[in-house]
Design an enzyme around this catalytic site. Structure first.
Site, PDB file in Angstrom:
ATOM      1  N   HIS A  66      39.089  39.653  52.651  1.00 39.12           N
ATOM      2  CA  HIS A  66      38.168  40.769  52.408  1.00 39.12           C
ATOM      3  C   HIS A  66      38.223  41.795  53.537  1.00 39.12           C
ATOM      4  CE1 HIS A  66      35.518  39.264  48.890  1.00 39.12           C
ATOM      5  NE2 HIS A  66      36.688  38.681  48.858  1.00 39.12           N
ATOM      6  N   VAL A 112      40.276  46.284  53.030  1.00 40.01           N
ATOM      7  CA  VAL A 112      39.445  47.479  53.230  1.00 40.01           C
ATOM      8  C   VAL A 112      39.793  48.109  54.580  1.00 40.01           C
ATOM      9  CG1 VAL A 112      37.086  48.375  53.266  1.00 40.01           C
ATOM     10  CG2 VAL A 112      37.610  46.324  51.930  1.00 40.01           C
ATOM     11  N   GLY A 156      42.490  48.089  56.143  1.00 38.87           N
ATOM     12  CA  GLY A 156      43.384  47.235  56.944  1.00 38.87           C
ATOM     13  C   GLY A 156      42.635  46.138  57.677  1.00 38.87           C
ATOM     14  N   PRO A 164      39.343  42.846  44.429  1.00 39.68           N
ATOM     15  CA  PRO A 164      39.379  42.423  43.028  1.00 39.68           C
ATOM     16  C   PRO A 164      38.187  41.547  42.669  1.00 39.68           C
ATOM     17  CG  PRO A 164      40.967  41.176  44.322  1.00 39.68           C
ATOM     18  CD  PRO A 164      40.333  42.160  45.258  1.00 39.68           C
ATOM     19  N   HIS A 218      42.947  29.752  46.388  1.00 40.93           N
ATOM     20  CA  HIS A 218      41.876  29.151  45.579  1.00 40.93           C
ATOM     21  C   HIS A 218      42.085  27.652  45.369  1.00 40.93           C
ATOM     22  CE1 HIS A 218      40.624  33.315  43.736  1.00 40.93           C
ATOM     23  NE2 HIS A 218      40.365  33.207  45.031  1.00 40.93           N
ATOM     24  N   THR A 219      43.089  27.101  45.992  1.00 39.50           N
ATOM     25  CA  THR A 219      43.263  25.644  46.013  1.00 39.50           C
ATOM     26  C   THR A 219      42.177  25.000  46.885  1.00 39.50           C
ATOM     27  OG1 THR A 219      44.775  23.840  46.548  1.00 39.50           O
ATOM     28  CG2 THR A 219      44.912  25.757  47.955  1.00 39.50           C
ATOM     29  N   ASP A 257      39.493  24.208  42.633  1.00 39.11           N
ATOM     30  CA  ASP A 257      40.494  23.170  42.354  1.00 39.11           C
ATOM     31  C   ASP A 257      39.739  21.842  42.339  1.00 39.11           C
ATOM     32  OD1 ASP A 257      42.375  21.170  42.445  1.00 39.11           O
ATOM     33  OD2 ASP A 257      43.371  21.891  44.268  1.00 39.11           O
TER      34      ASP A 257
HETATM   35  C1  HEM Z   1      43.709  37.751  43.120  1.00 40.76           C
HETATM   36  C2  HEM Z   1      42.510  38.282  43.198  1.00 40.76           C
HETATM   37  C3  HEM Z   1      41.314  37.513  43.648  1.00 40.76           C
HETATM   38  C4  HEM Z   1      40.129  37.453  43.006  1.00 40.76           C
HETATM   39  C5  HEM Z   1      39.743  38.147  41.724  1.00 40.76           C
HETATM   40  C6  HEM Z   1      39.283  36.573  43.780  1.00 40.76           C
HETATM   41  C7  HEM Z   1      37.983  36.273  43.458  1.00 40.76           C
HETATM   42  C8  HEM Z   1      37.254  35.270  44.047  1.00 40.76           C
HETATM   43  C9  HEM Z   1      35.962  34.825  43.622  1.00 40.76           C
HETATM   44  C10 HEM Z   1      35.173  35.433  42.474  1.00 40.76           C
HETATM   45  C11 HEM Z   1      35.592  33.797  44.401  1.00 40.76           C
HETATM   46  C12 HEM Z   1      34.285  33.005  44.310  1.00 40.76           C
HETATM   47  C13 HEM Z   1      33.206  33.759  45.045  1.00 40.76           C
HETATM   48  C14 HEM Z   1      31.835  33.265  44.702  1.00 40.76           C
HETATM   49  O1  HEM Z   1      31.562  33.025  43.525  1.00 40.76           O
HETATM   50  O2  HEM Z   1      31.016  33.115  45.626  1.00 40.76           O
HETATM   51  C15 HEM Z   1      36.640  33.589  45.357  1.00 40.76           C
HETATM   52  C16 HEM Z   1      36.624  32.623  46.324  1.00 40.76           C
HETATM   53  C17 HEM Z   1      37.619  32.456  47.254  1.00 40.76           C
HETATM   54  N1  HEM Z   1      38.713  33.278  47.429  1.00 40.76           N
HETATM   55 FE1  HEM Z   1      39.362  34.674  46.136  1.00 40.76          FE
HETATM   56  N2  HEM Z   1      39.968  36.143  44.868  1.00 40.76           N
HETATM   57  C18 HEM Z   1      41.222  36.692  44.839  1.00 40.76           C
HETATM   58  C19 HEM Z   1      42.196  36.543  45.787  1.00 40.76           C
HETATM   59  C20 HEM Z   1      42.049  35.818  46.952  1.00 40.76           C
HETATM   60  C21 HEM Z   1      42.950  35.844  48.067  1.00 40.76           C
HETATM   61  C22 HEM Z   1      44.169  36.749  48.166  1.00 40.76           C
HETATM   62  C23 HEM Z   1      42.486  34.959  48.993  1.00 40.76           C
HETATM   63  C24 HEM Z   1      43.024  34.624  50.340  1.00 40.76           C
HETATM   64  C25 HEM Z   1      44.282  34.715  50.688  1.00 40.76           C
HETATM   65  C26 HEM Z   1      41.291  34.373  48.436  1.00 40.76           C
HETATM   66  C27 HEM Z   1      40.566  33.375  49.029  1.00 40.76           C
HETATM   67  C28 HEM Z   1      39.432  32.808  48.478  1.00 40.76           C
HETATM   68  C29 HEM Z   1      38.814  31.607  48.989  1.00 40.76           C
HETATM   69  C30 HEM Z   1      39.329  30.729  50.108  1.00 40.76           C
HETATM   70  C31 HEM Z   1      37.654  31.399  48.226  1.00 40.76           C
HETATM   71  C32 HEM Z   1      36.623  30.285  48.375  1.00 40.76           C
HETATM   72  C33 HEM Z   1      35.502  30.753  49.278  1.00 40.76           C
HETATM   73  C34 HEM Z   1      34.336  29.795  49.368  1.00 40.76           C
HETATM   74  O3  HEM Z   1      34.499  28.596  49.308  1.00 40.76           O
HETATM   75  O4  HEM Z   1      33.218  30.306  49.543  1.00 40.76           O
HETATM   76  N3  HEM Z   1      41.045  34.944  47.217  1.00 40.76           N
HETATM   77  N4  HEM Z   1      37.645  34.499  45.121  1.00 40.76           N
END
Ligand code: HEM
Length: 343
Positions: A76, A80, A82, A173, A203-204, A258
């Protein structure tokens, strides 16, 4: 000596001033920021990497979810203006931070973990290591600590003196956005479709809130997912965590993205997508969308070959971490406290 006195002192002063202004202007308008390097802190703070690793280790050992929080914070931040630690800035009277942007509000966490790492780094070498670098290094360390790959982190980022919530709302996104729209957001950052599919592999690990996956589990989850007892019971679990009507406390109930290995950085996230069990619409779209010809092949590739996923994830994390804000290099600083610009 006499000939020096023929030219007035003020002339020399003006020339020096003009050259100085020219240099400042050239620096201000230089489009390319100086490149990041691996040994940026070698002489100024040789222990920086060790301190960050130790503190990240404490955080992740106390709760593996912390690894996910740190990795997401880094993402995040970089999308935004950089990777400039703009995401870490709190709202003040004169500055509107990015924490309340749609994709982050109520869901982005882990700020106090970065505060803790920063405090330790500051006590070792005050005023040297930027918050943006700390976040980038900690994200790498967090991934390793939950079983993911190692990569070298180039450093030398500066912290911004600004944040941009409008840009955060535009660039980040969201889970119910279309695949093509998400792809375009990655391309805008100079990241390819391959980078996108590999980076979404983050998201793993980590959790999503009911609000983020409600439309998926009451939408096409039942159609995309394989018909077997495990998958069916997973869907009913999800529905018990997340009721169909929104607006209540249940919006913040969480579930692992996951569910097979929630705390392990592996490729099972992609295997879930092959089973049609992605928790977020945006994740499942990479495999199931009719527009996802390229993304589908990549999902299959990473599901079949964990080393290929690790290699690409590392490469794409470096690429994402190198999204720089040229303004930050000129106007930026090393914040004393990651939440506030220096006074
Ligand atoms: C491809 C587009 C992506 C979308 C639409 C997206 C969206 C989301 C959403 C909706 C969540 C859950 C947030 C919540 O409900 O509180 C999430 C969690 C997460 N995202 Fe993404 N994400 C994206 C890409 C990425 C990328 C590129 C990374 C890091 C390299 C990332 C890392 C994470 C991680 C680690 C979580 C878990 C956070 C937690 O446990 O609180 N995401 N993401």
């Amino acid at each position: 000596m006499a000939h020096y006195s023929l030219v007035p002192k003020s002339f020399f002063l003006s020339v020096v001033l003009i050259i100085f202004s020219f240099l400042v202007a050239a620096k201000l308008y230089a489009s390319e920021p100086p490149p990041l390097t691996l040994d940026y802190y070698k002489s100024t703070c040789p222990t920086a990497f060790d301190v960050i690793r130790k503190e990240t280790e404490c955080a992740v050992l106390s709760d593996p979810r912390n690894a996910a929080l740190i990795v997401r914070l880094h993402f995040h931040d970089c999308f935004v203006q950089g990777c400039d630690a703009s995401i870490l800035l709190d709202d003040t009277v004169t500055l509107k931070g990015e924490k309340k942007a749609a994709a982050s509000t109520h869901s982005l966490k882990g700020f106090e973990l970065i505060d803790q790492i920063k405090n330790m780094v500051e006590s070792e070498c005050p005023g040297i290591v930027s918050c943006a670098d700390i976040l980038t290094i900690a994200a790498r360390d967090a991934v390793i600590l939950v079983g993911g790959p190692y990569w070298d982190v180039p450093v030398g980022r500066k912290d911004s003196v600004t944040a941009n919530i409008d840009l955060a709302n535009t660039n980040l996104p969201t889970p119910n956005e279309s695949l093509l729209s998400i792809i375009s957001k990655f391309l805008y950052q100079g990241l390819s479709v391959t980078d996108m599919v590999a980076l979404a592999g983050a998201h793993t690990i980590g959790m999503a809130r009911c609000q983020s996956f409600r439309s998926r589990i009451y939408g096409d989850y039942g159609f995309t997912s394989v018909k077997n007892p495990i998958s069916e019971s997973q869907l009913s679990n999800l529905r018990s965590v997340c009721p169909p009507m929104g607006g209540g406390k249940a919006d913040n109930n969480i579930s692992a993205m996951d569910y097979v290995t929630p705390n392990l950085f592996d490729n099972s996230f992609y295997q879930l997508l092959l089973n049609g069990e992605g928790l977020l619409n945006s994740d499942q779209e990479m495999y199931s969308s009719v527009f996802g010809i390229q993304t589908r092949e990549l999902v299959k590739k990473y599901a079949a070959d964990p080393l290929d996923f690790f290699r690409q994830f590392s490469e794409s994390m470096v690429k994402m971490g190198n999204i720089t804000n040229s303004k930050s290099f000129v106007m930026g600083e090393v914040r004393k406290n990651c939440r506030f610009v220096n006074t």
